[in-house]
Design a protein around this motif. Structure first.
Motif, mmCIF file in Angstrom:
data_model
loop_
_atom_site.group_PDB
_atom_site.id
_atom_site.type_symbol
_atom_site.label_atom_id
_atom_site.label_comp_id
_atom_site.label_asym_id
_atom_site.label_seq_id
_atom_site.Cartn_x
_atom_site.Cartn_y
_atom_site.Cartn_z
ATOM 1 N N UNK A 25 0.864 -1.179 0.000
ATOM 2 C CA UNK A 25 0.000 0.000 0.000
ATOM 3 C C UNK A 25 0.903 1.232 0.000
ATOM 4 N N UNK A 26 0.843 1.994 -1.076
ATOM 5 C CA UNK A 26 1.691 3.168 -1.245
ATOM 6 C C UNK A 26 0.873 4.310 -1.828
ATOM 7 N N UNK A 27 1.509 5.478 -1.944
ATOM 8 C CA UNK A 27 0.812 6.629 -2.512
ATOM 9 C C UNK A 27 0.454 6.388 -3.976
ATOM 10 N N UNK A 28 1.363 5.757 -4.711
ATOM 11 C CA UNK A 28 1.120 5.485 -6.121
ATOM 12 C C UNK A 28 0.230 4.260 -6.288
ATOM 13 N N UNK A 29 -0.683 4.263 -7.264
ATOM 14 C CA UNK A 29 -1.548 3.105 -7.482
ATOM 15 C C UNK A 29 -0.752 1.865 -7.882
ATOM 16 N N UNK A 30 -1.302 0.722 -7.555
ATOM 17 C CA UNK A 30 -0.764 -0.561 -8.026
ATOM 18 C C UNK A 30 -1.597 -0.994 -9.229
ATOM 19 N N UNK A 31 -0.947 -1.531 -10.253
ATOM 20 C CA UNK A 31 -1.652 -1.930 -11.475
ATOM 21 C C UNK A 31 -1.477 -3.430 -11.706
ATOM 22 N N UNK A 32 -2.581 -4.134 -11.773
ATOM 23 C CA UNK A 32 -2.611 -5.555 -12.124
ATOM 24 C C UNK A 32 -3.141 -5.691 -13.549
ATOM 25 N N UNK A 33 -2.607 -6.644 -14.305
ATOM 26 C CA UNK A 33 -3.068 -6.843 -15.684
ATOM 27 C C UNK A 33 -3.461 -8.295 -15.903
ATOM 28 N N UNK A 34 -4.352 -8.484 -16.854
ATOM 29 C CA UNK A 34 -4.698 -9.827 -17.320
ATOM 30 C C UNK A 34 -5.162 -9.702 -18.764
ATOM 31 N N UNK A 35 -5.427 -10.814 -19.411
ATOM 32 C CA UNK A 35 -5.863 -10.801 -20.810
ATOM 33 C C UNK A 35 -7.068 -11.695 -20.994
ATOM 34 N N UNK A 36 -7.715 -11.543 -22.154
ATOM 35 C CA UNK A 36 -8.729 -12.493 -22.593
ATOM 36 C C UNK A 36 -8.226 -13.147 -23.866
ATOM 37 N N UNK A 37 -8.797 -14.306 -24.193
ATOM 38 C CA UNK A 37 -8.345 -15.066 -25.349
ATOM 39 C C UNK A 37 -9.521 -15.479 -26.237
ATOM 40 N N UNK A 38 -9.174 -15.849 -27.459
ATOM 41 C CA UNK A 38 -10.153 -16.393 -28.392
ATOM 42 C C UNK A 38 -9.720 -17.812 -28.743
ATOM 43 N N UNK A 39 -10.709 -18.685 -28.895
ATOM 44 C CA UNK A 39 -10.403 -20.069 -29.230
ATOM 45 C C UNK A 39 -11.626 -20.700 -29.877
ATOM 46 N N UNK A 40 -11.471 -21.937 -30.309
ATOM 47 C CA UNK A 40 -12.609 -22.643 -30.915
ATOM 48 C C UNK A 40 -13.746 -22.750 -29.905
ATOM 49 N N UNK A 41 -14.945 -22.632 -30.374
ATOM 50 C CA UNK A 41 -16.126 -22.598 -29.522
ATOM 51 C C UNK A 41 -16.154 -23.776 -28.548
ATOM 52 N N UNK A 42 -16.281 -23.477 -27.271
ATOM 53 C CA UNK A 42 -16.413 -24.441 -26.175
ATOM 54 C C UNK A 42 -15.131 -25.198 -25.861
ATOM 55 N N UNK A 43 -14.016 -24.867 -26.509
ATOM 56 C CA UNK A 43 -12.792 -25.617 -26.259
ATOM 57 C C UNK A 43 -11.638 -24.664 -25.936
ATOM 58 N N UNK A 44 -11.693 -23.996 -24.814
ATOM 59 C CA UNK A 44 -10.606 -23.074 -24.469
ATOM 60 C C UNK A 44 -9.228 -23.723 -24.521
ATOM 61 N N UNK A 45 -8.324 -23.063 -25.220
ATOM 62 C CA UNK A 45 -6.923 -23.454 -25.326
ATOM 63 C C UNK A 45 -6.689 -24.729 -26.133
ATOM 64 N N UNK A 46 -7.731 -25.297 -26.770
ATOM 65 C CA UNK A 46 -7.542 -26.488 -27.590
ATOM 66 C C UNK A 46 -7.448 -26.072 -29.046
ATOM 67 N N UNK A 47 -6.288 -26.300 -29.648
ATOM 68 C CA UNK A 47 -6.037 -25.920 -31.041
ATOM 69 C C UNK A 47 -6.447 -24.467 -31.318
ATOM 70 N N UNK A 48 -5.867 -23.516 -30.597
ATOM 71 C CA UNK A 48 -6.299 -22.122 -30.785
ATOM 72 C C UNK A 48 -5.979 -21.603 -32.177
ATOM 73 N N UNK A 49 -6.893 -20.821 -32.696
ATOM 74 C CA UNK A 49 -6.711 -20.169 -33.985
ATOM 75 C C UNK A 49 -6.868 -18.667 -33.783
ATOM 76 N N UNK A 50 -6.181 -17.891 -34.592
ATOM 77 C CA UNK A 50 -6.279 -16.457 -34.466
ATOM 78 C C UNK A 50 -7.674 -15.953 -34.758
ATOM 79 N N UNK A 51 -7.984 -14.811 -34.158
ATOM 80 C CA UNK A 51 -9.291 -14.206 -34.403
ATOM 81 C C UNK A 51 -9.413 -13.828 -35.872
ATOM 82 N N UNK A 52 -10.560 -14.103 -36.489
ATOM 83 C CA UNK A 52 -10.733 -13.743 -37.902
ATOM 84 C C UNK A 52 -10.884 -12.237 -38.117
ATOM 85 N N UNK A 53 -11.202 -11.499 -37.050
ATOM 86 C CA UNK A 53 -11.430 -10.056 -37.170
ATOM 87 C C UNK A 53 -10.862 -9.363 -35.939
ATOM 88 N N UNK A 54 -10.750 -8.025 -36.009
ATOM 89 C CA UNK A 54 -10.482 -7.270 -34.785
ATOM 90 C C UNK A 54 -11.720 -7.358 -33.896
#
Length: 318
Positions: A46-75
């Protein structure tokens, strides 16, 4: 014969349909949060300056997170927000009692983008404004959820992650207590001979505000072995978060292992922690395992850096 052929054809069609249903490349894409449903523990100061936490979201084949991931077809733009109402639900399900992170203590970035051809988004920030908004050493729960997306579908699965934020305070920044109302009640022994060289040696020297004097256990007439102890009356009931201790400035015969006890009446003592490997020189500070309240404090040295006698130049609390 014809019946057998018919049954074989039906069986073959069933197998083909099953294989088709299990082929994840036939479905669309979905967006999800890695570690969704899990408890992500985040510790910071706990300090005067804020603390910043980061995380991400991902795209993958429907219902199969992280199984044979393919890039997003669009932005794809993904929208997120804190979901504090899920805290009560989580506590019931897990048998916990985490408080909600106060609303003034955080800002969640409202959106992120997964670029075409990528499987992971740009970092999403959670900015923690802890100073004045969070109590130190309390664990606060903050669920963060995907609420919608443009360009790709979201799914009911894997949409919420649970962050457990715990802010600590650097002991070196803690303000020490005013000792003007303190009294040193007793010690296991002391050494008046140290007074011949201006070191005092008496028990009161460990709260006199100077490292040039110190309490020393006896060595001229006797050589008592550890444990050594000293007791203090703080003058009033006091909230105690931690302590500071220092041997004589030369670093000789300093405490190595200590035990702290507190009492409301000076008779019945409660052990509030054992602290090991205290360095030979310099001031050592530590938080207690938890904040305690008491008027009387007992310091017991069970092992010495050198010894058998011990010296304590300064002892204080915060």
């Amino acid at each position: 014969m014809k019946r057998n052929i018919f049954l074989f054809i039906c069986w073959s069609l069933g197998v083909l349909l099953a294989l088709s249903a299990c082929n994840d490349s036939d479905g669309g894409n979905t967006i999800y949060i890695p570690n969704a449903g899990a408890l992500v523990k985040v510790n910071f100061y706990i300090e005067d300056e804020p603390y910043v936490e980061t995380f991400t979201v991902k795209v993958t084949a429907d219902h199969y997170p992280d199984l044979n991931p393919e890039g997003s077809p669009v932005d794809a733009t993904v929208y997120l927000e804190a979901d504090p109402e899920k805290v009560a639900e989580y506590n019931v399900a897990k048998g916990t009692d985490y408080p909600v992170l106060p609303a003034d203590a955080y800002v969640v970035a409202p959106s992120t983008v997964i670029k075409a051809g990528q499987i992971e988004s740009a970092p999403i920030t959670i900015t923690i404004n802890s100073k004045g908004n969070m109590e130190p050493f309390i664990e606060y729960l903050l669920p963060v959820s995907i609420v919608s997306a443009e360009g790709l579908a979201t799914d009911h699965c894997c949409q919420t992650v649970y962050f457990l934020f715990r802010g600590a305070v650097d002991a070196s920044n803690m303000e020490l207590l005013d000792r003007s109302g303190w009294t040193v009640l007793a010690a296991s022994s002391e050494e008046p001979k140290e007074g011949d060289w201006g070191n005092s040696g008496l028990k009161e020297a460990c709260i006199d505000g100077t490292i040039n004097t110190f309490w020393s256990t006896a060595w001229e007439q006797s050589h008592p072995q550890p444990p050594h102890w000293i007791t203090f009356d703080l003058g009033q009931s006091t909230s105690i978060q931690g302590f500071a201790i220092q041997a004589r400035k030369e670093g000789a015969d300093g405490p190595k292992v200590i035990v702290l006890e507190v009492s409301d009446d000076g008779q019945s003592w409660i052990n509030v922690g054992e602290f090991k490997d205290i360095p030979v020189t310099g001031e050592y500070r530590s938080f207690l395992p938890q904040t305690v309240t008491g008027r009387f404090v007992k310091l017991t040295i069970t092992a010495v850096n050198g010894g058998p006698h011990v010296t304590v130049s300064e002892f204080n609390l915060f």
